[in-house]
Motif scaffolding. Structure first.
Motif, PDB file in Angstrom:
ATOM      1  N   LEU A 186       0.854  -1.350  -0.006  1.00 19.60           N
ATOM      2  CA  LEU A 186      -0.079  -0.226   0.011  1.00 19.60           C
ATOM      3  C   LEU A 186       0.819   1.370  -0.167  1.00 19.60           C
ATOM      4  CD1 LEU A 186      -2.969  -0.855   2.625  1.00 19.60           C
ATOM      5  CD2 LEU A 186      -2.950  -0.766  -0.052  1.00 19.60           C
ATOM      6  N   PHE A 232       2.022   1.934  -3.451  1.00 20.59           N
ATOM      7  CA  PHE A 232       1.059   2.413  -4.080  1.00 20.59           C
ATOM      8  C   PHE A 232       0.666   4.022  -3.799  1.00 20.59           C
ATOM      9  CE2 PHE A 232      -3.508   3.557  -4.279  1.00 20.59           C
ATOM     10  CZ  PHE A 232      -3.678   3.472  -5.817  1.00 20.59           C
ATOM     11  N   ASP A 288       5.237   7.877   7.870  1.00 23.20           N
ATOM     12  CA  ASP A 288       4.548   7.278   9.091  1.00 23.20           C
ATOM     13  C   ASP A 288       4.104   6.023   8.673  1.00 23.20           C
ATOM     14  OD1 ASP A 288       3.621   8.176  11.823  1.00 23.20           O
ATOM     15  OD2 ASP A 288       1.801   7.126  11.107  1.00 23.20           O
ATOM     16  N   ARG A 302      -2.426   1.520  15.038  1.00 20.24           N
ATOM     17  CA  ARG A 302      -2.437   2.816  14.181  1.00 20.24           C
ATOM     18  C   ARG A 302      -2.621   2.282  12.579  1.00 20.24           C
ATOM     19  NH1 ARG A 302      -2.108   3.704  19.463  1.00 20.24           N
ATOM     20  NH2 ARG A 302      -1.758   5.868  19.702  1.00 20.24           N
ATOM     21  N   TYR A 348     -11.958   9.073   5.644  1.00 22.40           N
ATOM     22  CA  TYR A 348     -11.122   9.593   6.625  1.00 22.40           C
ATOM     23  C   TYR A 348     -11.783  10.178   7.719  1.00 22.40           C
ATOM     24  CZ  TYR A 348      -7.426  12.370   8.890  1.00 22.40           C
ATOM     25  OH  TYR A 348      -6.364  12.983   9.914  1.00 22.40           O
ATOM     26  N   LEU A 385     -10.105   7.224  10.697  1.00 27.05           N
ATOM     27  CA  LEU A 385      -8.795   7.758  11.292  1.00 27.05           C
ATOM     28  C   LEU A 385      -8.846   9.087  11.916  1.00 27.05           C
ATOM     29  CD1 LEU A 385      -5.931   6.915   8.714  1.00 27.05           C
ATOM     30  CD2 LEU A 385      -6.360   6.399  11.262  1.00 27.05           C
ATOM     31  N   HIS A 414      -6.785  11.665  15.289  1.00 29.42           N
ATOM     32  CA  HIS A 414      -5.828  12.646  14.796  1.00 29.42           C
ATOM     33  C   HIS A 414      -5.919  13.864  15.443  1.00 29.42           C
ATOM     34  CE1 HIS A 414      -4.433   9.860  11.161  1.00 29.42           C
ATOM     35  NE2 HIS A 414      -4.032   9.385  12.306  1.00 29.42           N
ATOM     36  N   VAL A 447      -2.994  17.313  12.123  1.00 27.94           N
ATOM     37  CA  VAL A 447      -2.746  16.128  11.122  1.00 27.94           C
ATOM     38  C   VAL A 447      -4.054  16.010  10.386  1.00 27.94           C
ATOM     39  CG1 VAL A 447      -2.699  13.505  11.027  1.00 27.94           C
ATOM     40  CG2 VAL A 447      -1.362  14.755  12.622  1.00 27.94           C
ATOM     41  N   LEU A 503      -5.561  14.496  -4.807  1.00 31.43           N
ATOM     42  CA  LEU A 503      -5.711  13.087  -5.301  1.00 31.43           C
ATOM     43  C   LEU A 503      -6.207  13.167  -6.904  1.00 31.43           C
ATOM     44  CD1 LEU A 503      -7.398  11.097  -2.571  1.00 31.43           C
ATOM     45  CD2 LEU A 503      -5.172  10.466  -3.827  1.00 31.43           C
ATOM     46  N   PHE A 561      -6.866   7.813 -10.986  1.00 30.32           N
ATOM     47  CA  PHE A 561      -6.601   6.854  -9.818  1.00 30.32           C
ATOM     48  C   PHE A 561      -6.388   5.345 -10.445  1.00 30.32           C
ATOM     49  CE2 PHE A 561      -7.354   4.922  -5.852  1.00 30.32           C
ATOM     50  CZ  PHE A 561      -6.805   5.709  -4.891  1.00 30.32           C
TER      51      PHE A 561
HETATM   52  C1  1PZ Z   1      -5.015   7.524  -1.423  1.00 25.32           C
HETATM   53  C2  1PZ Z   1      -4.923   8.621  -0.582  1.00 25.32           C
HETATM   54  C3  1PZ Z   1      -4.191   8.236   0.844  1.00 25.32           C
HETATM   55  C4  1PZ Z   1      -4.874   8.715   1.971  1.00 25.32           C
HETATM   56  C5  1PZ Z   1      -4.260   8.184   3.093  1.00 25.32           C
HETATM   57  C6  1PZ Z   1      -5.280   8.426   4.188  1.00 25.32           C
HETATM   58  C7  1PZ Z   1      -4.673   8.415   5.677  1.00 25.32           C
HETATM   59  C8  1PZ Z   1      -4.558   9.939   6.072  1.00 25.32           C
HETATM   60  C9  1PZ Z   1      -3.524   9.533   7.148  1.00 25.32           C
HETATM   61  C10 1PZ Z   1      -2.635  10.651   7.783  1.00 25.32           C
HETATM   62  C11 1PZ Z   1      -1.707  10.190   8.523  1.00 25.32           C
HETATM   63  C12 1PZ Z   1      -0.833  11.286   8.828  1.00 25.32           C
HETATM   64  C13 1PZ Z   1       0.574  11.148   9.431  1.00 25.32           C
HETATM   65  C14 1PZ Z   1       0.739  10.508  10.578  1.00 25.32           C
HETATM   66  C15 1PZ Z   1      -0.063  10.355  11.650  1.00 25.32           C
HETATM   67  C16 1PZ Z   1       0.078   9.797  12.983  1.00 25.32           C
HETATM   68  O1  1PZ Z   1       0.205  10.812  14.165  1.00 25.32           O
HETATM   69  C17 1PZ Z   1      -0.788   8.676  13.409  1.00 25.32           C
HETATM   70  C18 1PZ Z   1      -0.605   8.181  14.736  1.00 25.32           C
HETATM   71  O2  1PZ Z   1       0.388   7.586  14.844  1.00 25.32           O
HETATM   72  P1  1PZ Z   1       1.276   7.988  16.290  1.00 25.32           P
HETATM   73  O3  1PZ Z   1       1.620   9.556  16.452  1.00 25.32           O
HETATM   74  O4  1PZ Z   1       0.206   7.790  17.450  1.00 25.32           O
HETATM   75  O5  1PZ Z   1       2.520   7.094  16.495  1.00 25.32           O
HETATM   76  N1  1PZ Z   1      -0.332   7.442  12.491  1.00 25.32           N
HETATM   77  C19 1PZ Z   1      -1.482   7.062  11.746  1.00 25.32           C
HETATM   78  O6  1PZ Z   1      -2.641   7.142  11.913  1.00 25.32           O
HETATM   79  C20 1PZ Z   1      -0.993   5.896  10.854  1.00 25.32           C
HETATM   80  C21 1PZ Z   1      -1.489   6.295   9.516  1.00 25.32           C
HETATM   81  C22 1PZ Z   1      -1.044   5.240   8.390  1.00 25.32           C
HETATM   82  C23 1PZ Z   1      -1.604   5.750   7.067  1.00 25.32           C
HETATM   83  C24 1PZ Z   1      -1.153   4.931   5.752  1.00 25.32           C
HETATM   84  C25 1PZ Z   1      -2.050   5.123   4.615  1.00 25.32           C
HETATM   85  C26 1PZ Z   1      -1.707   4.272   3.380  1.00 25.32           C
HETATM   86  C27 1PZ Z   1      -2.507   4.558   2.477  1.00 25.32           C
HETATM   87  C28 1PZ Z   1      -2.518   3.592   1.412  1.00 25.32           C
HETATM   88  C29 1PZ Z   1      -3.047   4.074   0.170  1.00 25.32           C
HETATM   89  C30 1PZ Z   1      -4.047   3.038  -0.682  1.00 25.32           C
END
Ligand code: 1PZ
Length: 215
Positions: free
Chosen positions: A40, A43, A57, A111, A143, A147, A151, A155, A166, A172
């Motif tokens: 992911l 991607f 992250d 997370r 979102y 999530l 947050h 964030v 996007l 996409f």
């Molecule tokens: C297709 C577009 C992608 C949109 C992704 C949607 C998710 C938005 C997440 C924004 C995360 C911002 C950066 C980090 C935040 C961290 O503070 C938190 C909590 O962790 P802590 O501070 O407690 O250690 N991290 C998270 O919530 C994990 C986020 C993982 C997101 C992975 C997304 C992968 C997307 C795959 C696309 C298909």
């Protein structure tokens, strides 16, 4: 594992990885869970550098889990269930406030687990959208329902700004590299129930152990 430089090929392959996550007795294999996340992230990196802070992250969290899995107690980190039991039994998790275990497997996986719910909601919207559907709207609605509740304002703000850039649905779909739109829709229809299973099983297990709010 961390210096995996292979390129993203197709979102189908990535989502297939999640199919491998469930064992016969419904435990979640960490190896495949982490592999799914690694795909992911690849991607996400194809979608542009504005998503860098998100993928960074996720990569950090993946690294933490891999360190546990490859560490001296790696045999305890085979499934989500075995990890939770091991860390709880050995008091390796901060349960109420951040303390001496900021990198427990349990809080780290939580997370990603919350982000998996976002993925499920987003892909379901994508699956049922029509040609002029807006990915940015699908993404921010998903979102906000998942999530975002975990947050802080900063964030959420940064995420909201990233969603705006996007690519539209056709572009996409191109990046997903699965084939024509009908094929994308069919693939999502197959993959989503399994992602949902992995999510639900993890959610119930964490709930049973009162671990849905780990700091
Ligand atoms: C297709 C577009 C992608 C949109 C992704 C949607 C998710 C938005 C997440 C924004 C995360 C911002 C950066 C980090 C935040 C961290 O503070 C938190 C909590 O962790 P802590 O501070 O407690 O250690 N991290 C998270 O919530 C994990 C986020 C993982 C997101 C992975 C997304 C992968 C997307 C795959 C696309 C298909």
């Amino acid at each position: 594992m961390d210096n995996d430089k292979t390129l993203f090929s197709s979102l189908k392959e990535v989502l297939d990885t999640f199919k491998l996550c469930l064992s016969e007795n419904k435990e979640v294999y960490l190896e495949h869970y982490v592999a799914g996340w690694r795909g992911l992230v690849k991607f996400l990196n194809c979608l542009g550098s504005v998503f860098g802070f998100i993928s960074k992250d996720a990569v950090n969290k993946i690294k933490i889990l891999v360190t546990h899995m490859e560490g001296e107690n790696g045999s305890q980190y085979v499934t989500v269930q075995s990890m939770v039991k091991y860390e709880l039994d050995n008091e390796l998790v901060d349960l109420t406030k951040r303390g001496i275990h900021p990198e427990s497997g349990c809080r780290t996986l939580l997370r990603l687990h919350r982000a998996l719910r976002w993925l499920e909601l987003f892909l379901e919207r994508l699956r049922t959208s029509n040609e002029d559907g807006k990915t940015s709207v699908m993404c921010s609605e998903s979102y906000n329902e998942s999530l975002a509740q975990h947050h802080p304002w900063m964030v959420r703000k940064a995420a909201g700004m990233a969603f705006c850039v996007l690519p539209g649905r056709p572009a996409f779909f191109e990046v997903m590299n699965v084939g024509p739109p009908e094929q994308v829709v069919a693939m999502l229809g197959e993959a989503l129930p399994l992602i949902s299973d992995v999510y639900q099983i993890t959610e119930e297990f964490y709930a049973q152990h009162n671990m849905l709010d780990l700091p």
